[in-house]
Design a protein around this motif. Sequence first.
Motif, PDB file in Angstrom:
ATOM      1  N   PRO A 154      -6.142  -9.002  47.298  1.00 57.21           N
ATOM      2  CA  PRO A 154      -6.593  -7.650  47.654  1.00 57.21           C
ATOM      3  C   PRO A 154      -6.766  -6.765  46.440  1.00 57.21           C
ATOM      4  CG  PRO A 154      -4.251  -7.904  48.113  1.00 57.21           C
ATOM      5  CD  PRO A 154      -4.769  -9.265  47.739  1.00 57.21           C
ATOM      6  N   GLU A 155      -7.647  -5.806  46.562  1.00 52.36           N
ATOM      7  CA  GLU A 155      -7.868  -4.861  45.473  1.00 52.36           C
ATOM      8  C   GLU A 155      -6.637  -3.973  45.290  1.00 52.36           C
ATOM      9  OE1 GLU A 155     -10.421  -4.727  43.338  1.00 52.36           O
ATOM     10  OE2 GLU A 155     -10.989  -6.613  44.318  1.00 52.36           O
ATOM     11  N   ILE A 156      -6.494  -3.446  44.095  1.00 52.94           N
ATOM     12  CA  ILE A 156      -5.355  -2.577  43.785  1.00 52.94           C
ATOM     13  C   ILE A 156      -5.705  -1.149  44.198  1.00 52.94           C
ATOM     14  CG2 ILE A 156      -3.902  -1.649  41.944  1.00 52.94           C
ATOM     15  CD1 ILE A 156      -4.467  -4.199  40.375  1.00 52.94           C
ATOM     16  N   ILE A 182      -1.684   2.955  43.175  1.00 54.50           N
ATOM     17  CA  ILE A 182      -0.799   2.050  42.441  1.00 54.50           C
ATOM     18  C   ILE A 182      -1.230   1.920  40.983  1.00 54.50           C
ATOM     19  CG2 ILE A 182       0.002  -0.339  42.254  1.00 54.50           C
ATOM     20  CD1 ILE A 182      -0.106  -0.514  45.278  1.00 54.50           C
ATOM     21  N   GLY A 183      -2.523   1.769  40.749  1.00 56.22           N
ATOM     22  CA  GLY A 183      -2.984   1.640  39.375  1.00 56.22           C
ATOM     23  C   GLY A 183      -4.434   1.231  39.293  1.00 56.22           C
ATOM     24  N   GLN A 184      -4.876   0.956  38.081  1.00 54.45           N
ATOM     25  CA  GLN A 184      -6.259   0.594  37.821  1.00 54.45           C
ATOM     26  C   GLN A 184      -6.322  -0.631  36.922  1.00 54.45           C
ATOM     27  OE1 GLN A 184      -8.856   4.141  36.886  1.00 54.45           O
ATOM     28  NE2 GLN A 184      -6.869   5.171  36.711  1.00 54.45           N
ATOM     29  N   PHE A 185      -7.467  -1.307  36.987  1.00 61.42           N
ATOM     30  CA  PHE A 185      -7.640  -2.583  36.284  1.00 61.42           C
ATOM     31  C   PHE A 185      -9.113  -2.723  35.922  1.00 61.42           C
ATOM     32  CE2 PHE A 185      -9.176  -6.914  36.772  1.00 61.42           C
ATOM     33  CZ  PHE A 185      -8.264  -7.709  36.092  1.00 61.42           C
ATOM     34  N   ARG A 186      -9.387  -3.145  34.689  1.00 62.36           N
ATOM     35  CA  ARG A 186     -10.777  -3.324  34.278  1.00 62.36           C
ATOM     36  C   ARG A 186     -10.853  -4.362  33.171  1.00 62.36           C
ATOM     37  NH1 ARG A 186     -15.013  -0.254  30.971  1.00 62.36           N
ATOM     38  NH2 ARG A 186     -13.380   0.834  29.806  1.00 62.36           N
ATOM     39  N   ILE A 187     -11.950  -5.080  33.110  1.00 63.42           N
ATOM     40  CA  ILE A 187     -12.201  -6.040  32.039  1.00 63.42           C
ATOM     41  C   ILE A 187     -13.243  -5.437  31.107  1.00 63.42           C
ATOM     42  CG2 ILE A 187     -13.061  -8.341  31.474  1.00 63.42           C
ATOM     43  CD1 ILE A 187     -12.028  -9.255  34.207  1.00 63.42           C
ATOM     44  N   LYS A 205      -3.996  -9.508  38.079  1.00 63.57           N
ATOM     45  CA  LYS A 205      -4.193  -8.082  37.847  1.00 63.57           C
ATOM     46  C   LYS A 205      -3.044  -7.255  38.414  1.00 63.57           C
ATOM     47  CE  LYS A 205      -7.338  -7.709  41.821  1.00 63.57           C
ATOM     48  NZ  LYS A 205      -8.747  -7.495  42.222  1.00 63.57           N
ATOM     49  N   TRP A 206      -2.483  -7.685  39.553  1.00 64.37           N
ATOM     50  CA  TRP A 206      -1.337  -6.960  40.108  1.00 64.37           C
ATOM     51  C   TRP A 206      -0.158  -7.019  39.142  1.00 64.37           C
ATOM     52  CZ3 TRP A 206      -0.743  -4.326  44.786  1.00 64.37           C
ATOM     53  CH2 TRP A 206      -1.854  -4.342  45.631  1.00 64.37           C
ATOM     54  N   HIS A 207       0.027  -8.177  38.527  1.00 61.65           N
ATOM     55  CA  HIS A 207       1.127  -8.341  37.570  1.00 61.65           C
ATOM     56  C   HIS A 207       0.937  -7.430  36.365  1.00 61.65           C
ATOM     57  CE1 HIS A 207       4.060 -10.043  34.903  1.00 61.65           C
ATOM     58  NE2 HIS A 207       3.143 -10.564  34.112  1.00 61.65           N
TER      59      HIS A 207
END
Length: 366
Positions: free
Chosen positions: A59-61, A65-70, A155-157
């Motif tokens: 599932p998407e974050i 909770i937070g953000q994630f990007r490449i 990504k959750w980690h």
Amino acid sequence: MDIETVKRILNPDISTMLGVGDMEVTEEENTLAIQLGHMVTAKVLELGVDTVVPAMRDPEIPASIGQFRIVPYAMPASQQPYVVDDPVIQARLTRVYEQERTGQLKEPNTMVVACASNVCTSEQALDDKPQNSGERIVLYVCGGGFVSSDTARLKWHYVRVSQELGRRVFVPRYHVAPAHVFPQAIHDVYTSFMYLVHQGFRAQDITVLGISAGANIALAVVELLRIQQQPEPSRIVVVSPCVDLTLSVDSWTRNRDTCVLGYIPVDNPYSMPRVYYGDVEPGVDVLAMLRHPLLSPLFGHMHAGPPLQIHSGTCDALADDAAALAQRVPHAELITYPGRNHYTIMRGKQQLDTMYAHMRRFIQTP
């Protein structure tokens, strides 16, 4: 061992996060993980990577909770060619340096930027530049036995690490063996460090965190920074570090039945160190070569490096690697976890709470 049994016991769910998560490991799962770890690599890939991992929910974050990007990164024009003491390693480093300088790498360099909501919620949270003067960040070098690197399912980690350590986290997605052998991964991570410094981060504001094989690469990068006379990070944290690729420590055999890592001696070309090193040059004594500090950081100059914190499980095949590293680095802090092995050291809420508390204390010490 059938695939359905593996899927049932390993519980392909986001809560496991590929061996990193709050769900405690059951005895049945630990036993199966050890069995898988001692199987031939091709069968493990069939059972694990090809079957179990794709079945995991991802599932998407939520923004709460937070953000994630490449993001892409490139070798700064100011990054100098490598100069080391061994002619074989010199030739390999020159090759990977020139490949990147001349644009011959087929896959571009990318890194993950992760930021928990308790750290930052602004639009600039995922920028690859400092948000303010003196911003402190974590450069995370993930593990994977030198044959796997970052996966999007972690990504959750990464956001969890950001949340727990109170800093933005940058994860270089380094190239891996057997397609990209030593020293490609070291060059990739070294370049990511130099890139972040080029972007405005100060070396003394960067904490390097390395897990397992990622700890080997992280420590080798710090060794290379010293050799190149470049600024080093402020602190280093390693978990289950693999720092002696000669595999000569006793815990490889002593903990064989309690750890997921299977022992294959280095005279076997399918052993982890040999797969990482790749084809051996004519006339090279591979065992002697594996003692070089860029391959086995245990034999490097870490005693003169940044403060070091080491986390290790007593049932880990790499337990003696961690102990030997602590002995060679007088200022190192060694934290051991009774009964934990390579698979369980970062599993279970109580275990993770304890580990992250130690890390916070260490990296926040003035």
